[in-house]
Write a protein that holds these residues in place. Sequence first.
Motif, short mmCIF file in Angstrom:
data_model
loop_
_atom_site.label_atom_id
_atom_site.label_comp_id
_atom_site.label_asym_id
_atom_site.label_seq_id
_atom_site.Cartn_x
_atom_site.Cartn_y
_atom_site.Cartn_z
N UNK B 180 -14.90 -27.81 -7.62
CA UNK B 180 -13.54 -27.77 -7.08
C UNK B 180 -12.54 -26.91 -7.85
N UNK B 181 -12.93 -26.38 -9.01
CA UNK B 181 -12.13 -25.35 -9.66
C UNK B 181 -12.77 -23.98 -9.41
N UNK B 182 -14.10 -23.92 -9.59
CA UNK B 182 -14.77 -22.61 -9.58
C UNK B 182 -14.82 -21.97 -8.20
N UNK B 183 -15.15 -22.77 -7.17
CA UNK B 183 -15.24 -22.18 -5.82
C UNK B 183 -13.88 -21.68 -5.33
N UNK B 184 -12.79 -22.45 -5.45
CA UNK B 184 -11.49 -21.88 -5.05
C UNK B 184 -11.05 -20.69 -5.92
N UNK B 185 -11.42 -20.68 -7.20
CA UNK B 185 -11.11 -19.52 -8.05
C UNK B 185 -11.80 -18.29 -7.48
#
Lengths: 96, 491
Positions: B180-185
């Motif tokens: 949930x941090x890496x994919x939106x980043x």
Amino acid sequence: MLIDEKITRKIATLAKIDLSEQEIKEYTKDLNNILKWMEELKEVDVSNIKPVTSITENKLYERDDISHAIYVEQEKVLLNAPDKVGDYFTVPKVIE
Amino acid sequence: MTNIMNADIKNIIKAIANKEYSVEELVNDFIKKIDKLDKFNLVSEKLYDEAILQAKKADAKKKEDRLPLEGIPIAVKDIFCTEGNKTSASSNILKNFKAPYESTVTQSLKNAGAIIICKTNMDEFAMGSASDTCNLGNVINPWTKDFSKPLTPGGSSGGSAGIMAASGACFSLGTDTGGSIRQPASFCGVVGIKPTYGRCSRFGIIAFASSLDQAGPFTKNVEDGALALTHMVSYDKKDSTTSMEKMPDLFKNLKNGVRGLKIGIPKQYDIEGIPSEIKDLWNKGKKILEKLGAEIIDISLPHTKYALPTYYIIAPAEASANLARYDGVKYGYRSKNKFEDLNEMYCKTRGEGFGKEVKRRLLIGTYVLSSGYYDAYYLHAQKVRRRIIEDFDNAFNKIDLILTPTAPSDAFMIGEKTEDPISMYLNDIFTVPSSLAGLPALSLPGAMSDNGRPLGLQLIGNTFCEDLLLRGAYAIEQEICFKNEPPLGNL
């Protein structure tokens, strides 16, 4: 079919979630698809494997047996109550 | 400084210290910027009055009293309790909840001088990969060119990733359970870091899956990420799963390059059907590292394909326990419909208060923990999880870092995957395995897709090796020089 509507109803009761008839139908379909997808985990040989209980299982520390809970004023807590009387939360009557 | 809002955090700090800019001016600039971003629905609550008050206080401070992040405006995912502010995790069941206390991570940042300027929208209770389950409506990616076909910013931390893409804060906070941090980043073209499980305290973060949840920052670049993360981590007596392991100095070797490092390329991540532009980006990453003197080593993580179904047993199981607290008694929503007794009040409150995806996951979680199915699903999944952890342990005996793509696609259109939960779950295919193993990982922008949308590269490090992780990312970043910005026009 891994689960039918009867089982979905039972799970919803356990999870304490009121579902409409339409939702029961949809979730039964979804859950079947998802559980079918999970079936592939059965291929994995896990004999003699211990289940993970915590990702930090080797790194737990001893600590003094004291509470580090924070203090929050009663008024502040009660501000969020959906229904209250005086300093009490209210709920429907539970004892006849 | 012409456009201070696009500057590195260290240069903003310098500009404030040299009185080229006051904190109040800086905060006001960001306020103006955030107001112009309303159409993207990134923000759940604007905290401008308090931010300006804090800015004035910061400006009044003597030089020697200044804190390391003095006056730095940040955006915070609405899953962090911030005292006195609405904190709803984008759920109707917590719609009017005002946090009576502060999360440890936001407290640490406030103690370092940072100013919270707004809270950001997300998937309800962080359950989603498109920020399309938010109670305040879909969050829109600032890279959207055609508003009749809005793009998702990814999820669950979509608002925090989007606001960084649009330079609406110096840095922002997210949480990462399965990506949930890496994919939106990746979808928004910014840097997103998930530290090792146990680095950041979970105290005051609304719980989704306690054995997986970790906080982390979104930043414009890796160096900003090192700075933000440094002030977020701590051992916390209020969270017994936080680590006492000392955080390495993230700046000491940051710019020392990757010469001699061994980079693992897991063959199982080369999955069928991934677009060639993503394979190309992966190759580009490999070539850069090789050119810089790193050794590329093919590795095998044989249980990779089992990570997603394992995750979708464990995370919903933990969620079904964590979300049992929303009962309409002490806080949050209570059904307005008629109910006969306490049980009916619970069921109606939860049936009306939770959204569609949350209910779906609570049902899965309840099922896999229920009598008769616990061994077959939950216990089995925790055993497979150990296999996945062992894969990484074996790999890290031979290598220093792992390089993979962050996500199997670029940002897709909102609504494209909403009807099929499994196709949505597949978004996390490259991020979930490291989450299950509690490893630190990050996404950094690597290229633009043929559609003109950002694509991210993921680096995974060994437990507690955030220094090496950021060092590798910094080296790649300098070579890639990702300078693309979303088409915001005159915003």
